[in-house]
Each structure stands twice: as C-alpha cells, then as structure tokens.
Design an enzyme around this catalytic site. Structure first.
Site, PDB file in Angstrom:
ATOM      1  N   CYS A 114       0.811  -1.223   0.000  1.00  0.00           N
ATOM      2  CA  CYS A 114       0.000   0.000   0.000  1.00  0.00           C
ATOM      3  C   CYS A 114       0.846   1.275   0.000  1.00  0.00           C
ATOM      4  O   CYS A 114       0.363   2.345  -0.360  1.00  0.00           O
ATOM      5  CB  CYS A 114      -0.956   0.008   1.183  1.00  0.00           C
ATOM      6  SG  CYS A 114      -2.113  -1.386   1.178  1.00  0.00           S
ATOM      7  N   HIS A 250      -3.369   7.406   1.847  1.00  0.00           N
ATOM      8  CA  HIS A 250      -3.746   6.070   1.410  1.00  0.00           C
ATOM      9  C   HIS A 250      -5.163   5.802   1.895  1.00  0.00           C
ATOM     10  O   HIS A 250      -5.486   6.038   3.063  1.00  0.00           O
ATOM     11  CB  HIS A 250      -2.767   5.044   1.993  1.00  0.00           C
ATOM     12  CG  HIS A 250      -3.214   3.624   1.799  1.00  0.00           C
ATOM     13  ND1 HIS A 250      -3.653   3.139   0.584  1.00  0.00           N
ATOM     14  CD2 HIS A 250      -3.296   2.591   2.677  1.00  0.00           C
ATOM     15  CE1 HIS A 250      -3.988   1.865   0.726  1.00  0.00           C
ATOM     16  NE2 HIS A 250      -3.785   1.514   1.977  1.00  0.00           N
ATOM     17  N   ASN A 280     -10.047  -0.125  -0.465  1.00  0.00           N
ATOM     18  CA  ASN A 280      -8.588  -0.057  -0.394  1.00  0.00           C
ATOM     19  C   ASN A 280      -8.021  -0.646  -1.684  1.00  0.00           C
ATOM     20  O   ASN A 280      -8.085  -1.857  -1.894  1.00  0.00           O
ATOM     21  CB  ASN A 280      -8.102  -0.837   0.828  1.00  0.00           C
ATOM     22  CG  ASN A 280      -6.594  -0.768   1.020  1.00  0.00           C
ATOM     23  OD1 ASN A 280      -5.849  -0.394   0.122  1.00  0.00           O
ATOM     24  ND2 ASN A 280      -6.134  -1.148   2.201  1.00  0.00           N
TER      25      ASN A 280
END
Length: 323
Positions: A114, A250, A280
C-alpha cells in the site's frame, strides 16, 4: 537553481464492475452497515475475468498522457507500483510501456504494497533530480480481488481494484519550498512487523497465497506512523500542517484517515477522501485519489499536497508536492 519533478498530468481507471457492500451479505455474516461503520467503504470495483493489472495501468497511463498533452514516446521512464503484477516476470511496467508505444525508455515495477506509490514517486523524483530522466510516468495499479480469501469477512470486504497515474517532468526551480513539484520525500520500513499484513504464499513457496491481516495492530501502527512520516517530510522543507492545502492519504479505512488527520492537525475539509467509492486499492489508492481530487476541482496548481501511506512490510512514507 535546481531540478524539480513537476506534475504535468494525472489520470485514473476503475474496472466496470461495481460491487456494493450488500453483495457480500449473500455469502458472509456481514452487512452494509457493519462494513460502513468499520471502514467507511460503501462500494468497490473488481476487474473482469481476464482483465489484468497492466490493463488497468495502461488505461490510467493513457488518461494521464492525454491531460499532459503527451504521447507514449515522450516518456523516458515508467515506474509502476504494484503487488499484483500480471506475471512473475517480466514487470507489469514493461507491458504498459509496450501498450503506450514507448520503445526508447525504461520501465520497472516497485513493490511496497500500500506504500508502493509513495515509494514509486520517490524513485521517480530521484531519477529526475539526478538527470537520469526528463519525464517519468508513475503508476499505481492493483487487482487485489485476485488474492482475497472470500471466507474472511475481516479482509475481503475492504479491498478493490483500480489504477492511477501521474506524469512528472523536470523543470528548473529556485530550490525553496515555494517551487512547484516534489519538494520532499520520507521513506521507512521495518521488517519486524511482517506478520501484521502479508500474503501467505509466493513464487519460492510455490503457492499463490491469500491476503492475511491483523487489523487492530495495523490500525495502531498506521495512525502513529502516517502522522510521523508526514510531519518529517514537511519539516525537511521548513513547513508544517498549517501550510498544507490538501492531504491525500492512502485510502484504507476512514477511521485511520480521520485519526491521522487529527494527529497531524489538519481538518477533514482539507483531506481528499475516496475510500467510500473505491475501497482499499493498495498502491493505486493515492494516484486514484489525486486524479479524482483534480477532476473534482479540489486540487489546483500551486496547492501544497501531502501524500502518505503505509502497507505490508511494514513500509510507510510521505511525499510533499507543490501542485
């Protein structure tokens, strides 16, 4: 005078299939309310059968090139952040290179889960500042739907597929914090925390594996480390939270985003949030949010933008950009 890596275009792509939370109610002990309350996610996109990470990345790259008024042959380097490349090798970046008609540059993947896009941005910035490239295409692209355990309600409802891209070009600048372009970066990792977020397989174990996560521990590390890395990146150029126009974090979980903003001292009215629509998307989440923020008229030229992310490794970091 010094060289800065200045943003010239952004673009994104989301697969056609939209998956609302309600779809998980058919196979899991979960609900739309439960997912929204825990994560802020309402829907996400899943790639079609046969649609690969490089396919998504190519669409996003072409959108960024169009905004910049460039074509594939104008690019010197491609840095693609992904943990879900099409093949073990070659890199997904080389596939995008071919798809956009670039035959004279070089391309490679970066894998920091990520945090991948902030790592990719930092590498692209270094290529430009050192004179190894004039124009770099930076992409984050993922098909995390391919590595989900569909029986694990704590993880499979959180992730989605997508891609975002950004084009950087070298420009001469004064060398102070009023310059346009990437002003500072801060990268970190700590392998002691490997077991908090990982895929239980890989090439050398001859098992593709599925994503595993210790959610509570990740949350605790995320808030502390994200605020810390953003503060460090700003301090490197003599700026603070009050100077920031937009935080583009993020997009993992709305509670992490809110807690980090509070710790940074930035109001949510200065945070670009897309997690409700995309879930996500790992390395794709920041470039997706940047592109959406520009398209929505939030991020404008001259704005000070802070991006920060954390992922498996643990790996985390931040990049400060004057848009």
């Amino acid at each position: 005078m010094m060289r800065r890596a200045v943003v010239k275009g952004v673009g994104h792509y989301l697969p056609e299939r939209v998956v609302p939370n309600a779809e998980f109610e058919k196979s899991l002990d979960t609900s739309d309310e439960w997912i929204k309350a825990r994560s802020g996610i309402e829907r996400r996109h899943f790639a079609a059968e046969g649609q690969t990470t490089s396919d998504l990345a190519t669409h996003a790259a072409k959108a960024a090139l169009a905004m910049a008024g460039m074509d594939g042959s104008d690019i010197d380097a491609i840095v693609l952040a992904t943990s879900t490349a099409d093949m073990t090798f070659p890199s997904a970046a080389t596939m995008v290179q071919h798809n956009i008609g670039n035959t004279s540059g070089y391309a490679f993947d970066v894998q920091a889960v990520c945090a991948g896009f902030v790592y990719a941005l930092s590498n692209a910035n270094a290529l430009i500042v050192s004179g190894q490239a004039e124009r770099v295409l930076v992409i984050g692209a993922e098909t995390f739907s391919r590595i989900m355990d569909w029986t694990d309600r704590s993880t499979c409802v959180l992730f989605g597929d997508g891609a975002g891209a950004l084009i950087l070009e070298a420009e001469d600048a004064r060398g102070d914090n009023s310059d346009r372009g990437i002003l500072s970066t801060d990268l970190n990792s700590d392998g002691r925390y490997k077991d908090l977020l990982y895929v239980d397989g890989g090439v050398s174990t001859q098992n593709t594996g599925m994503l595993r996560m210790e959610g509570k521990e990740i949350f605790r590390h995320a808030v502390e480390k994200l605020a810390q890395t953003a503060d460090k990146a700003l301090a490197k150029i003599g700026l603070g939270a009050d100077d920031v126009n937009w935080v583009v974090p993020h997009q993992a979980n709305i509670r992490i985003i809110q807690s980090t903003a509070k710790k940074l001292g930035v109001g949510m009215d200065r945070v670009v949030v897309t997690v409700q629509d995309h879930g996500n998307t790992s390395a794709a989440s920041i470039p997706l949010a940047l592109s959406v923020g520009v398209a929505n008229g939030q991020i404008k030229q001259g704005d000070l933008v802070v991006t920060e992310a954390i992922g498996g490794g643990l790996a985390w970091g931040a990049v400060v950009i004057r848009w």
